[in-house]
Scaffold this active site. Structure first.
Site, PDB file in Angstrom:
ATOM      1  N   ASN A 194      -7.016  23.908 -39.868  1.00 27.83           N
ATOM      2  CA  ASN A 194      -7.836  23.700 -41.062  1.00 27.83           C
ATOM      3  C   ASN A 194      -8.087  22.236 -41.405  1.00 27.83           C
ATOM      4  O   ASN A 194      -8.720  21.936 -42.422  1.00 27.83           O
ATOM      5  CB  ASN A 194      -7.179  24.384 -42.263  1.00 27.83           C
ATOM      6  CG  ASN A 194      -7.099  25.882 -42.100  1.00 27.83           C
ATOM      7  OD1 ASN A 194      -7.876  26.468 -41.354  1.00 27.83           O
ATOM      8  ND2 ASN A 194      -6.158  26.515 -42.789  1.00 27.83           N
ATOM      9  N   HIS A 211     -20.241  30.380 -33.717  1.00 28.65           N
ATOM     10  CA  HIS A 211     -20.162  29.085 -33.048  1.00 28.65           C
ATOM     11  C   HIS A 211     -21.541  28.527 -32.702  1.00 28.65           C
ATOM     12  O   HIS A 211     -21.641  27.452 -32.104  1.00 28.65           O
ATOM     13  CB  HIS A 211     -19.305  29.183 -31.778  1.00 28.65           C
ATOM     14  CG  HIS A 211     -17.847  29.245 -32.053  1.00 28.65           C
ATOM     15  ND1 HIS A 211     -16.898  29.292 -31.058  1.00 28.65           N
ATOM     16  CD2 HIS A 211     -17.151  29.282 -33.219  1.00 28.65           C
ATOM     17  CE1 HIS A 211     -15.692  29.346 -31.599  1.00 28.65           C
ATOM     18  NE2 HIS A 211     -15.825  29.346 -32.909  1.00 28.65           N
ATOM     19  N   THR A 212     -22.575  29.239 -33.081  1.00 30.71           N
ATOM     20  CA  THR A 212     -23.918  28.671 -32.950  1.00 30.71           C
ATOM     21  C   THR A 212     -24.132  27.562 -33.974  1.00 30.71           C
ATOM     22  O   THR A 212     -25.095  26.800 -33.873  1.00 30.71           O
ATOM     23  CB  THR A 212     -24.997  29.759 -33.125  1.00 30.71           C
ATOM     24  OG1 THR A 212     -26.274  29.221 -32.750  1.00 30.71           O
ATOM     25  CG2 THR A 212     -25.079  30.266 -34.557  1.00 30.71           C
ATOM     26  N   ASP A 219     -28.805  31.145 -34.772  1.00 28.03           N
ATOM     27  CA  ASP A 219     -29.655  31.879 -33.828  1.00 28.03           C
ATOM     28  C   ASP A 219     -28.801  32.432 -32.698  1.00 28.03           C
ATOM     29  O   ASP A 219     -27.566  32.406 -32.766  1.00 28.03           O
ATOM     30  CB  ASP A 219     -30.767  30.963 -33.287  1.00 28.03           C
ATOM     31  CG  ASP A 219     -30.231  29.665 -32.679  1.00 28.03           C
ATOM     32  OD1 ASP A 219     -29.088  29.673 -32.155  1.00 28.03           O
ATOM     33  OD2 ASP A 219     -30.943  28.640 -32.722  1.00 28.03           O
ATOM     34  N   ARG A 227     -16.927  28.695 -41.841  1.00 27.42           N
ATOM     35  CA  ARG A 227     -15.568  28.479 -41.325  1.00 27.42           C
ATOM     36  C   ARG A 227     -14.519  28.680 -42.409  1.00 27.42           C
ATOM     37  O   ARG A 227     -13.447  29.251 -42.159  1.00 27.42           O
ATOM     38  CB  ARG A 227     -15.426  27.059 -40.755  1.00 27.42           C
ATOM     39  CG  ARG A 227     -16.049  26.860 -39.389  1.00 27.42           C
ATOM     40  CD  ARG A 227     -15.639  25.501 -38.833  1.00 27.42           C
ATOM     41  NE  ARG A 227     -14.243  25.453 -38.445  1.00 27.42           N
ATOM     42  CZ  ARG A 227     -13.473  24.383 -38.533  1.00 27.42           C
ATOM     43  NH1 ARG A 227     -13.951  23.243 -39.015  1.00 27.42           N
ATOM     44  NH2 ARG A 227     -12.219  24.426 -38.145  1.00 27.42           N
ATOM     45  N   HIS A 231     -11.550  31.270 -41.906  1.00 24.77           N
ATOM     46  CA  HIS A 231     -10.175  30.775 -41.909  1.00 24.77           C
ATOM     47  C   HIS A 231      -9.379  31.338 -43.079  1.00 24.77           C
ATOM     48  O   HIS A 231      -8.161  31.501 -42.986  1.00 24.77           O
ATOM     49  CB  HIS A 231     -10.163  29.244 -41.941  1.00 24.77           C
ATOM     50  CG  HIS A 231     -10.519  28.616 -40.631  1.00 24.77           C
ATOM     51  ND1 HIS A 231      -9.781  27.606 -40.055  1.00 24.77           N
ATOM     52  CD2 HIS A 231     -11.550  28.847 -39.779  1.00 24.77           C
ATOM     53  CE1 HIS A 231     -10.330  27.245 -38.905  1.00 24.77           C
ATOM     54  NE2 HIS A 231     -11.415  27.984 -38.722  1.00 24.77           N
ATOM     55  N   PRO A 268      -6.771  32.406 -34.943  1.00 21.00           N
ATOM     56  CA  PRO A 268      -7.099  32.417 -33.509  1.00 21.00           C
ATOM     57  C   PRO A 268      -7.298  30.989 -33.009  1.00 21.00           C
ATOM     58  O   PRO A 268      -7.918  30.172 -33.688  1.00 21.00           O
ATOM     59  CB  PRO A 268      -8.415  33.212 -33.456  1.00 21.00           C
ATOM     60  CG  PRO A 268      -8.457  33.994 -34.728  1.00 21.00           C
ATOM     61  CD  PRO A 268      -7.749  33.157 -35.749  1.00 21.00           C
TER      62      PRO A 268
END
Length: 316
Positions: free
Chosen positions: A92, A189-190, A249, A60, A64, A159
């Protein structure tokens, strides 16, 4: 034009290109700090072994960072009395892993003072944390650090989890990335968690009438309401990939096809035919890992400072 004149112009272009130093490349520190990448790798893996949430945090930070002023480590700059930096922007507020980046930077400054940029550390650390006990993509190096960090720019340019598809597409296009990259990088996002404040309206007040988002799997929505018990809950965190938020994954794409994407921006990927088709393609692990590495390399080159631009910060 005479051959001698053509040769002169070609030579001039070559010299100017060499002076600009404007390209990332493999093994940038091979001569100036040959152990740099091993130092990053060893410290990140040591910490990842102790903290399984580290991969999500460092991934992240890199994302970011790159989406605001390019990949220049401006997200690491602390706010001052006269300036609110990117760290303090709303998107953040929940970033983490800064302590590991600081540990890496401190060690590199001992070994090779003033050589390795914070921006390269962020890029390498993201790769090494996600690639714990394997290597998923190559990181080109040679970035330099930015000097400016503004919370207002992060609030404007990141975003949002509330974005619809067209807003997501525009945000990625603004950074030279495609819908292809959008879908692939959403696979990040996994890993990790999301705070209730960023998706609670999907549970309780989607259209302002106390209703739920009809695109959200009803069973999953009921489960989320047991975690985020009211519209005032700002702090509770929920795994973005149910049952698999510590594993890198393809499960994110599986749950997405079941309408269990946590954020409105996740669900938005299913509203575009091309993106929806590619979600199904990325259910294949081998294809996802390959595509993720390629998209990370493209993202890692956004707005980079190289050559004489920027600086090499002494600390993060």
């Amino acid at each position: 034009m005479k051959a001698s004149s053509i040769f002169f112009l070609i030579s001039l272009v070559a010299v100017l290109g060499a002076c600009s130093g404007g390209e990332l490349r493999k093994n940038f520190y091979e001569e100036t700090c040959p152990e740099a990448e091993n130092i990053v790798h060893n410290i990140v893996w040591k910490n990842a072994a102790l903290n399984p949430t580290l991969a999500a945090k460092l991934l992240r930070v890199h994302f970011h960072d790159c989406f605001v002023r390019g990949c220049d480590a401006s997200v690491l700059i602390d706010s001052t009395e006269s300036n609110s930096g990117e760290k303090d922007a709303v998107p953040n507020e929940t970033l983490g892993g800064f302590d590991v980046i600081e540990e890496v930077k401190t060690e590199l400054e001992k070994k090779c003072p003033g050589i390795v940029s914070c921006a390269d550390i962020v890029a390498l650390a993201a790769r090494d944390s996600v690639s714990f006990q394997r290597t998923l993509w190559e990181v080109l190096t040679g970035r330099r650090d930015g000097r400016i960090s503004l919370a207002s720019e992060a609030n404007r340019d990141m975003p949002s989890p509330f974005f619809n598809f067209s807003s997501l597409q525009q945000s990625f296009e603004n950074n030279g990335l495609t819908v292809h990259d959008l879908v692939v990088l959403s696979g990040g996002h996994t890993l990790g968690v999301g705070r209730c404040r960023f998706f609670r309206d999907r549970l309780y007040n989607f259209t302002g009438k106390g209703d739920a988002d009809p695109s959200l799997n009803p069973t999953y929505a009921a489960f989320l309401r047991t975690k985020c018990r009211n519209v005032e809950d700002n702090k509770t965190a929920v795994g973005m990939d149910p049952g698999s938020d510590l594993s890198f994954d393809t499960n994110y794409f599986k749950i997405l096809t079941q309408h269990k994407g946590l954020f409105q921006s996740d669900a938005a990927l299913l509203t575009d035919k091309g993106a929806r088709n590619f979600v199904n393609v990325l259910l294949d692990s081998k294809r996802f890992f390959m595509e993720f590495g390629l998209s990370m390399k493209r993202m890692g080159a956004i707005g980079v400072l190289t050559g004489n631009s920027g600086e090499i910060r002494k600390n993060q």
